[in-house]
Write an enzyme that holds these catalytic residues in place. Structure first.
Site, PDB file in Angstrom:
ATOM      1  N   ARG A   6       0.832  -1.219   0.000  1.00  0.00           N
ATOM      2  CA  ARG A   6       0.000   0.000   0.000  1.00  0.00           C
ATOM      3  C   ARG A   6       0.860   1.259   0.000  1.00  0.00           C
ATOM      4  O   ARG A   6       0.490   2.272  -0.601  1.00  0.00           O
ATOM      5  CB  ARG A   6      -0.913   0.015   1.223  1.00  0.00           C
ATOM      6  CG  ARG A   6      -2.118  -0.863   1.037  1.00  0.00           C
ATOM      7  CD  ARG A   6      -3.142  -0.649   2.126  1.00  0.00           C
ATOM      8  NE  ARG A   6      -4.451  -1.034   1.631  1.00  0.00           N
ATOM      9  CZ  ARG A   6      -5.488  -1.329   2.400  1.00  0.00           C
ATOM     10  NH1 ARG A   6      -5.381  -1.260   3.700  1.00  0.00           N
ATOM     11  NH2 ARG A   6      -6.636  -1.675   1.861  1.00  0.00           N
ATOM     12  N   GLY A  27     -13.482  -3.155   0.881  1.00  0.00           N
ATOM     13  CA  GLY A  27     -14.858  -2.668   1.059  1.00  0.00           C
ATOM     14  C   GLY A  27     -15.278  -1.647   0.014  1.00  0.00           C
ATOM     15  O   GLY A  27     -16.404  -1.685  -0.483  1.00  0.00           O
ATOM     16  N   GLY A  53     -10.911  -9.089  -0.749  1.00  0.00           N
ATOM     17  CA  GLY A  53      -9.833  -9.730   0.018  1.00  0.00           C
ATOM     18  C   GLY A  53      -9.328 -11.063  -0.501  1.00  0.00           C
ATOM     19  O   GLY A  53      -8.187 -11.180  -0.955  1.00  0.00           O
ATOM     20  N   LYS A  75     -20.557 -17.006   0.937  1.00  0.00           N
ATOM     21  CA  LYS A  75     -21.976 -16.814   1.236  1.00  0.00           C
ATOM     22  C   LYS A  75     -22.667 -15.818   0.319  1.00  0.00           C
ATOM     23  O   LYS A  75     -22.108 -14.781  -0.016  1.00  0.00           O
ATOM     24  CB  LYS A  75     -22.107 -16.288   2.668  1.00  0.00           C
ATOM     25  CG  LYS A  75     -21.706 -17.323   3.693  1.00  0.00           C
ATOM     26  CD  LYS A  75     -21.883 -16.769   5.066  1.00  0.00           C
ATOM     27  CE  LYS A  75     -21.731 -17.875   6.100  1.00  0.00           C
ATOM     28  NZ  LYS A  75     -21.833 -17.349   7.441  1.00  0.00           N
TER      29      LYS A  75
HETATM   30  P1  AMP Z   1     -15.675 -14.735   0.515  1.00  0.00           P
HETATM   31  O1  AMP Z   1     -14.894 -14.103   1.645  1.00  0.00           O
HETATM   32  O2  AMP Z   1     -17.132 -14.627   0.651  1.00  0.00           O
HETATM   33  O3  AMP Z   1     -15.154 -14.304  -0.839  1.00  0.00           O
HETATM   34  O4  AMP Z   1     -15.408 -16.287   0.647  1.00  0.00           O
HETATM   35  C1  AMP Z   1     -14.155 -16.873   0.493  1.00  0.00           C
HETATM   36  C2  AMP Z   1     -14.138 -18.173   1.219  1.00  0.00           C
HETATM   37  O5  AMP Z   1     -15.122 -19.029   0.683  1.00  0.00           O
HETATM   38  C3  AMP Z   1     -12.824 -18.899   1.098  1.00  0.00           C
HETATM   39  O6  AMP Z   1     -12.273 -19.004   2.375  1.00  0.00           O
HETATM   40  C4  AMP Z   1     -13.210 -20.259   0.546  1.00  0.00           C
HETATM   41  O7  AMP Z   1     -12.515 -21.318   1.167  1.00  0.00           O
HETATM   42  C5  AMP Z   1     -14.671 -20.353   0.867  1.00  0.00           C
HETATM   43  N1  AMP Z   1     -15.371 -21.267  -0.034  1.00  0.00           N
HETATM   44  C6  AMP Z   1     -15.536 -21.138  -1.349  1.00  0.00           C
HETATM   45  N2  AMP Z   1     -16.215 -22.172  -1.857  1.00  0.00           N
HETATM   46  C7  AMP Z   1     -16.516 -22.990  -0.825  1.00  0.00           C
HETATM   47  C8  AMP Z   1     -17.219 -24.217  -0.712  1.00  0.00           C
HETATM   48  N3  AMP Z   1     -17.745 -24.819  -1.783  1.00  0.00           N
HETATM   49  N4  AMP Z   1     -17.331 -24.767   0.506  1.00  0.00           N
HETATM   50  C9  AMP Z   1     -16.771 -24.154   1.583  1.00  0.00           C
HETATM   51  N5  AMP Z   1     -16.098 -22.992   1.536  1.00  0.00           N
HETATM   52  C10 AMP Z   1     -15.972 -22.417   0.347  1.00  0.00           C
END
Ligand code: AMP
Length: 397
Positions: free
Chosen positions: A36, A378, A355, A195
């Site tokens: 950064r 963010g 991230g 999620k």
């Molecule tokens: P996010 O912070 O929402 O972008 O989510 C990233 C996280 O989602 C990472 O740590 C991945 O390991 C997890 N992830 C992605 N696909 C899956 C899955 N099919 N089952 C469990 N965790 C997942």
């Protein structure tokens, strides 16, 4: 693009208040990743080249309006001096800053102590903003990553002084405008990750703007579940099945095709090296109660790569699987490499952020080839959600 850049500003003999983001990771009193800091060096160099005197404003951590010695910006000085190739003086108080900035000699670059030590910063207090504004003649915002906050140093100052974007802000805004406001079509996105709940606004905005949306990771499970699949112990959010169906309807109405994984790597343990089966995924899939989809499968990746071949612009946020544990990184790595390859070949403009996305693209060795990788977190997501960022709006953008 309603904002000005450093090219539009007359800076000779001017004191330039530069809002930067140097909220870098620190361990045992040492900066462990100076990325950064390095990225703001071009802004400082250009201000100096135009005869301006940079006075740097930044936050560090969350002191919540109080002086917290552990959150002093002093820790950043060596890395700043290295990046700029010249000395930087930390000014610990506003009185000190008032004295130093009224000297007419063109002394060293000044860095004001953690701006969040002052309660007026996060409150965007007009009196505080006016006091800071009096330290300079021109305001330059180079902290895109803080632009989703309406604070005194990110928004208030732009109301009080002639303002422009710094080089990093300029690069971010140009990349985001290229990707989402005025993209070369067809434009698509990969949205993955854990999620749906954290990316609802993102999905709702993107389906109105894209030609193709590839959904991966845990959130694809929620969409497949909404279509009727029983995905056993897979990560998903059953309470969002209705929402997922709404997003699919909105996408159809808007002419955005949603691509879900047609197969997946299915395991019984969430750990590196876990044995897996390749399972077809659709509305009829029924997994055993202890089975989990941990990654998109080979056929799914082939579909995604075929989609990439039709696109001219690609936005990427989130992994296609649990990429931190092998072999469930395979889909993310293959797709990232293909996007990087197409970018290198001049066939695709690729803009990524968020991230985990940056970590995943680095792991794939794809980061250098992407057209632009935002480190803004963010603020990047809020832009992709279609929200107005106060720090950008205040610059006239
Ligand atoms: P996010 O912070 O929402 O972008 O989510 C990233 C996280 O989602 C990472 O740590 C991945 O390991 C997890 N992830 C992605 N696909 C899956 C899955 N099919 N089952 C469990 N965790 C997942």
């Amino acid at each position: 693009m309603g904002w000005k850049s450093l090219d539009d500003m007359e800076l000779a003999g001017k004191r330039v208040l530069v809002r930067i983001d140097i909220n870098v990771p620190v361990e045992n009193g040492l900066v462990t990743d100076a990325t950064r800091i390095e990225r703001i060096a071009p802004t400082v160099a250009d201000i100096l080249a135009k005869g301006g005197r940079p006075i740097l404003l930044a936050h560090f951590g969350r002191p919540k309006g109080k002086v917290v010695l552990d959150l002093s910006l002093r820790v950043c000085l060596p890395a700043l001096e290295k990046a700029f190739g010249q000395s930087v003086s930390l000014v610990e108080t506003l009185e000190g800053a008032e004295a130093r900035t009224s000297e007419d000699e063109n002394a060293s670059i000044l860095l004001l102590e953690n701006i969040r030590f002052y309660p007026g910063e996060e409150a965007n207090d007009p009196e505080f903003a006016a006091r800071i504004a009096a330290l300079g003649d021109v305001y330059c915002n180079d902290a895109f990553s803080a632009a989703h906050r309406a604070h005194a140093s990110t928004e208030g100052l732009a109301q009080l002084l002639p303002s422009c974007a710094g080089r990093l802000m300029q690069a971010e805004l140009s990349a985001l405008e290229t990707a989402l406001s005025t993209p070369t079509r067809p434009v698509g996105a990969v949205v993955g990750g854990a999620k749906v709940s954290t990316k609802l606004d993102l999905l709702a905005n993107l389906v109105g703007k894209l030609d193709v949306l590839v959904i991966g990771g845990g959130m694809a499970n929620t969409f497949l579940g909404a279509m009727g699949a029983d995905l056993g112990a897979s990560l998903q959010e059953p309470d969002l099945h209705d929402t997922a169906r709404d997003i699919m309807i909105k996408a159809e109405t808007a002419g955005c095709r949603i691509i879900l994984p047609v197969d997946g790597r299915v395991a019984r343990e969430f750990k590196a090296g876990a044995a897996y089966d390749m399972v077809t995924l659709d509305q009829n899939t029924v997994l055993a109660a202890d089975q989990m989809v941990l990654d998109a499968g080979d056929a799914a990746v082939d579909v995604i790569l075929d989609e990439f071949k039709t696109l001219k612009t690609l936005i990427w946020n989130g992994p296609l699987g649990a990429f931190e544990i092998e072999p469930f990184d395979i889909a993310t790595m293959k797709a990232a490499k293909a996007a990087a390859h197409a970018t290198r070949a001049g066939a695709l403009v690729t803009v990524a952020g968020g991230g985990d996305t940056v970590a995943a693209l680095n792991l794939a060795g794809a980061a250098d080839d992407f057209t632009y990788i935002s480190t803004a977190g963010g603020a990047f997501l809020e832009w992709m959600e279609g929200k107005t960022l106060p720090g950008v709006a205040a610059l006239g953008g």
